[in-house]
Design a protein around this motif. Structure first.
Motif, PDB file in Angstrom:
ATOM      1  N   PRO A   1       0.809  -1.232   0.000  1.00  0.00           N
ATOM      2  CA  PRO A   1       0.000   0.000   0.000  1.00  0.00           C
ATOM      3  C   PRO A   1       0.836   1.273   0.000  1.00  0.00           C
ATOM      4  N   PHE A   2       2.000   1.247   0.655  1.00  0.00           N
ATOM      5  CA  PHE A   2       2.860   2.432   0.656  1.00  0.00           C
ATOM      6  C   PHE A   2       3.392   2.702  -0.746  1.00  0.00           C
ATOM      7  N   GLY A   3       3.650   1.633  -1.486  1.00  0.00           N
ATOM      8  CA  GLY A   3       4.064   1.790  -2.883  1.00  0.00           C
ATOM      9  C   GLY A   3       2.927   2.266  -3.758  1.00  0.00           C
ATOM     10  N   ASP A   4       1.733   1.741  -3.509  1.00  0.00           N
ATOM     11  CA  ASP A   4       0.567   2.144  -4.305  1.00  0.00           C
ATOM     12  C   ASP A   4       0.237   3.617  -4.127  1.00  0.00           C
ATOM     13  N   VAL A   5       0.463   4.149  -2.914  1.00  0.00           N
ATOM     14  CA  VAL A   5       0.216   5.578  -2.670  1.00  0.00           C
ATOM     15  C   VAL A   5       1.102   6.426  -3.586  1.00  0.00           C
ATOM     16  N   PHE A   6       2.382   6.075  -3.665  1.00  0.00           N
ATOM     17  CA  PHE A   6       3.299   6.818  -4.530  1.00  0.00           C
ATOM     18  C   PHE A   6       2.865   6.742  -5.987  1.00  0.00           C
ATOM     19  N   LEU A   7       2.528   5.539  -6.453  1.00  0.00           N
ATOM     20  CA  LEU A   7       2.134   5.371  -7.850  1.00  0.00           C
ATOM     21  C   LEU A   7       0.869   6.157  -8.176  1.00  0.00           C
ATOM     22  N   ASN A   8      -0.102   6.125  -7.281  1.00  0.00           N
ATOM     23  CA  ASN A   8      -1.355   6.847  -7.514  1.00  0.00           C
ATOM     24  C   ASN A   8      -1.123   8.357  -7.595  1.00  0.00           C
ATOM     25  N   ILE A   9      -0.255   8.871  -6.727  1.00  0.00           N
ATOM     26  CA  ILE A   9       0.039  10.307  -6.762  1.00  0.00           C
ATOM     27  C   ILE A   9       0.688  10.676  -8.093  1.00  0.00           C
ATOM     28  N   MET A  10       1.612   9.852  -8.552  1.00  0.00           N
ATOM     29  CA  MET A  10       2.285  10.117  -9.827  1.00  0.00           C
ATOM     30  C   MET A  10       1.301  10.028 -10.988  1.00  0.00           C
ATOM     31  N   PHE A  11       0.383   9.071 -10.934  1.00  0.00           N
ATOM     32  CA  PHE A  11      -0.626   8.945 -11.989  1.00  0.00           C
ATOM     33  C   PHE A  11      -1.464  10.215 -12.089  1.00  0.00           C
ATOM     34  N   VAL A  12      -1.821  10.782 -10.935  1.00  0.00           N
ATOM     35  CA  VAL A  12      -2.628  11.999 -10.907  1.00  0.00           C
ATOM     36  C   VAL A  12      -1.861  13.177 -11.504  1.00  0.00           C
ATOM     37  N   MET A  13      -0.529  13.176 -11.327  1.00  0.00           N
ATOM     38  CA  MET A  13       0.311  14.271 -11.804  1.00  0.00           C
ATOM     39  C   MET A  13       0.505  14.259 -13.322  1.00  0.00           C
ATOM     40  N   LEU A  14       0.314  13.121 -13.948  1.00  0.00           N
ATOM     41  CA  LEU A  14       0.737  12.944 -15.331  1.00  0.00           C
ATOM     42  C   LEU A  14       0.115  13.950 -16.305  1.00  0.00           C
ATOM     43  N   VAL A  15      -1.205  14.075 -16.280  1.00  0.00           N
ATOM     44  CA  VAL A  15      -1.888  14.908 -17.273  1.00  0.00           C
ATOM     45  C   VAL A  15      -1.442  16.370 -17.200  1.00  0.00           C
ATOM     46  N   PRO A  16      -1.522  17.033 -16.036  1.00  0.00           N
ATOM     47  CA  PRO A  16      -1.076  18.435 -16.009  1.00  0.00           C
ATOM     48  C   PRO A  16       0.417  18.588 -16.270  1.00  0.00           C
ATOM     49  N   LEU A  17       1.215  17.623 -15.820  1.00  0.00           N
ATOM     50  CA  LEU A  17       2.657  17.706 -16.026  1.00  0.00           C
ATOM     51  C   LEU A  17       3.009  17.671 -17.507  1.00  0.00           C
ATOM     52  N   VAL A  18       2.424  16.744 -18.242  1.00  0.00           N
ATOM     53  CA  VAL A  18       2.686  16.628 -19.676  1.00  0.00           C
ATOM     54  C   VAL A  18       2.213  17.877 -20.405  1.00  0.00           C
ATOM     55  N   PHE A  19       1.010  18.319 -20.106  1.00  0.00           N
ATOM     56  CA  PHE A  19       0.451  19.472 -20.820  1.00  0.00           C
ATOM     57  C   PHE A  19       1.298  20.716 -20.616  1.00  0.00           C
ATOM     58  N   PHE A  20       1.572  21.079 -19.365  1.00  0.00           N
ATOM     59  CA  PHE A  20       2.293  22.328 -19.098  1.00  0.00           C
ATOM     60  C   PHE A  20       3.748  22.251 -19.554  1.00  0.00           C
ATOM     61  N   SER A  21       4.376  21.101 -19.423  1.00  0.00           N
ATOM     62  CA  SER A  21       5.770  20.956 -19.823  1.00  0.00           C
ATOM     63  C   SER A  21       5.946  21.155 -21.322  1.00  0.00           C
ATOM     64  N   ILE A  22       5.138  20.466 -22.119  1.00  0.00           N
ATOM     65  CA  ILE A  22       5.292  20.521 -23.568  1.00  0.00           C
ATOM     66  C   ILE A  22       4.783  21.839 -24.140  1.00  0.00           C
ATOM     67  N   SER A  23       3.604  22.249 -23.730  1.00  0.00           N
ATOM     68  CA  SER A  23       3.024  23.469 -24.306  1.00  0.00           C
ATOM     69  C   SER A  23       3.844  24.704 -23.946  1.00  0.00           C
ATOM     70  N   SER A  24       4.401  24.764 -22.728  1.00  0.00           N
ATOM     71  CA  SER A  24       5.208  25.929 -22.348  1.00  0.00           C
ATOM     72  C   SER A  24       6.522  25.963 -23.117  1.00  0.00           C
ATOM     73  N   ALA A  25       7.135  24.797 -23.334  1.00  0.00           N
ATOM     74  CA  ALA A  25       8.394  24.747 -24.078  1.00  0.00           C
ATOM     75  C   ALA A  25       8.202  25.260 -25.502  1.00  0.00           C
ATOM     76  N   ILE A  26       7.114  24.853 -26.138  1.00  0.00           N
ATOM     77  CA  ILE A  26       6.870  25.257 -27.527  1.00  0.00           C
ATOM     78  C   ILE A  26       6.411  26.712 -27.600  1.00  0.00           C
ATOM     79  N   ALA A  27       5.618  27.134 -26.639  1.00  0.00           N
ATOM     80  CA  ALA A  27       5.108  28.510 -26.642  1.00  0.00           C
ATOM     81  C   ALA A  27       6.230  29.545 -26.541  1.00  0.00           C
ATOM     82  N   ASN A  28       7.365  29.156 -25.957  1.00  0.00           N
ATOM     83  CA  ASN A  28       8.485  30.083 -25.777  1.00  0.00           C
ATOM     84  C   ASN A  28       9.421  30.140 -26.980  1.00  0.00           C
TER      85      ASN A  28
END
Length: 406
Positions: free
Chosen positions: A26-53
């Motif tokens: 369960p301690f491992g699953d907590v980490f994985l779930n948090i990372m899963f939640v981060m994926l969508v905003p992380l990908v969007f802001f990382s790529i779109s900001s790099a190209i926008a600049n």
């Protein structure tokens, strides 16, 4: 290093306590779930900001086209080298694949649809809200590229959006850094559970994967980077590259972060004769999208799962799929320590593997992190030399050395 220490400790706990170690999952699953939640905003802001600049720089169009050509070419070479490596030395040989497969569950239905449908589903979704799912990584990447491009084209009217994207991207990176403080505990607990359940049935596969990657990494670092430097500037290019690459290489090994290497890479790429505007385009962009080490690692991880699930890897279609899949993995890998979770999600989505396979290949990412970062970061310096060769012409290094005598 702490992440590797957590895995080692987790492995020891798994070996010593056996199946009792599953209480830590369960301690491992907590980490994985948090990372899963981060994926969508992380990908969007990382790529779109790099190209926008990407605007307002002298010769930007020619530099960008040359950069894309160099990044594509070297990543393709890296994926082919990786494929040859896994063809010669199978990383899952000797593993009890049935036990590992039972732990992860059955693969998805990716192979039950037509090629046309797979291409459509790979790059697009039918409704906006479907982008907000970790199962739609590639469509999200496509959307992020389009959004960043449109923002850049909007000029002054898009400046507020650029500022927002940059700020949001910085915040997301800080969130990832905060989460990564828990990573040694989370992944260590998950690894303890995996080893406690499977024991030596999978440890051998990780050991073989690490040895294979290390051999390929050394070969690529010495032979192919020398070749690229020679193409860029002949014998003088080889000499000036190896004269200046030591500090960037040591920084990459010490930090395990392509992003952390950007200031050093900028400094030393200019010492290699790269013009400032090319260096300031290629190095930051490369830290986010050009990772030869991650491409080779992607081939290894895909082959690992192919072997476990009994998929055939030698047919022309399988070969092409693995090579192109690894190419995409290199493009989306995070530029921070342990930033490969996006790539692992992309692998399981593209190839139809169960989500439970993600932590299994995350462990591979962790054990190859140091040599992979070395290739990722050092590859950006030699890529900057190649781009300079295309933009400035064949006498670029001769002119630099004439203006800057030793």
């Amino acid at each position: 290093m702490l992440l590797l220490a957590g895995l080692i400790l987790g492995g020891i706990v798994g070996v010593v306590f056996g199946e009792k170690a599953t209480v830590l999952q369960p301690f491992g699953d907590v980490f994985l779930n948090i990372m899963f939640v981060m994926l969508v905003p992380l990908v969007f802001f990382s790529i779109s900001s790099a190209i926008a600049n990407m605007n307002g720089m002298k010769r930007l169009g020619k530099i960008m086209l040359s950069t894309l050509l160099v990044f594509f070419s070297t990543a393709l070479v890296a994926s082919i080298v990786g494929y040859i490596g896994i063809s010669v030395f199978n990383p899952v040989k000797g593993i009890d694949v049935e036990s590992v497969k039972a732990l992860m569950g059955a693969p998805g239905d990716a192979e039950k649809i037509t090629i046309g449908e797979r291409i459509v589903n790979m790059f697009t979704v039918s409704d906006f809200h479907l982008l907000l799912s970790k199962s739609s990584m590639l469509p999200l990447i496509v959307f992020s590229i389009l959004f960043g491009t449109a923002t850049s084209m909007a000029g002054k009217q898009g400046e507020a959006v650029v500022t927002f994207l940059n700020s949001a991207n910085s915040v997301m990176m800080k969130m990832v850094q905060l989460i990564m403080y828990y990573a040694p505990i989370g992944l260590g607990c998950y690894f303890a559970s995996v080893i406690g359940t499977l024991g030596a049935k999978i440890i051998g596969g990780y050991a073989r994967s690490f040895v294979l990657y290390l051999v390929i990494a050394v070969l690529y670092y010495i032979v192919f980077f020398t070749l690229y430097a020679f193409i860029a500037g002949g014998k003088a290019g080889v000499k000036i590259y190896w004269k200046n690459i030591a500090t960037p290489s040591i920084t990459a090994i010490a930090t395990c972060s392509s992003a952390a290497c950007i200031p050093v890479n900028l400094e030393y790429s200019k010492k290699m004769g790269v013009t400032p505007d090319i260096a300031e385009t290629v190095i930051p962009l490369g830290a986010n999208t050009h990772k030869d080490g991650s491409v080779i690692g992607g081939v290894l991880k895909i082959a690992f799962l192919y072997g476990i699930f009994g998929k055939e890897m030698t047919s022309p279609s399988a070969m092409l799929t693995i090579i192109l899949g690894a190419f995409l993995v290199g493009a989306v890998m995070g530029s921070i320590p342990g930033g490969g979770m996006i790539a692992e999600m992309l692998i399981v989505n593209l190839f139809g593997f169960p989500l439970e396979a993600v932590p299994v290949i995350v462990i591979i990412s962790t054990i190859i992190d140091v040599p992979a970062t070395l290739l990722n970061s050092s590859g950006n310096n030699v890529s900057a030399m190649l781009v300079t060769r295309i933009v400035e012409g064949k006498n670029w290094l001769k002119d630099y050395l004439k203006a800057n005598p030793v």
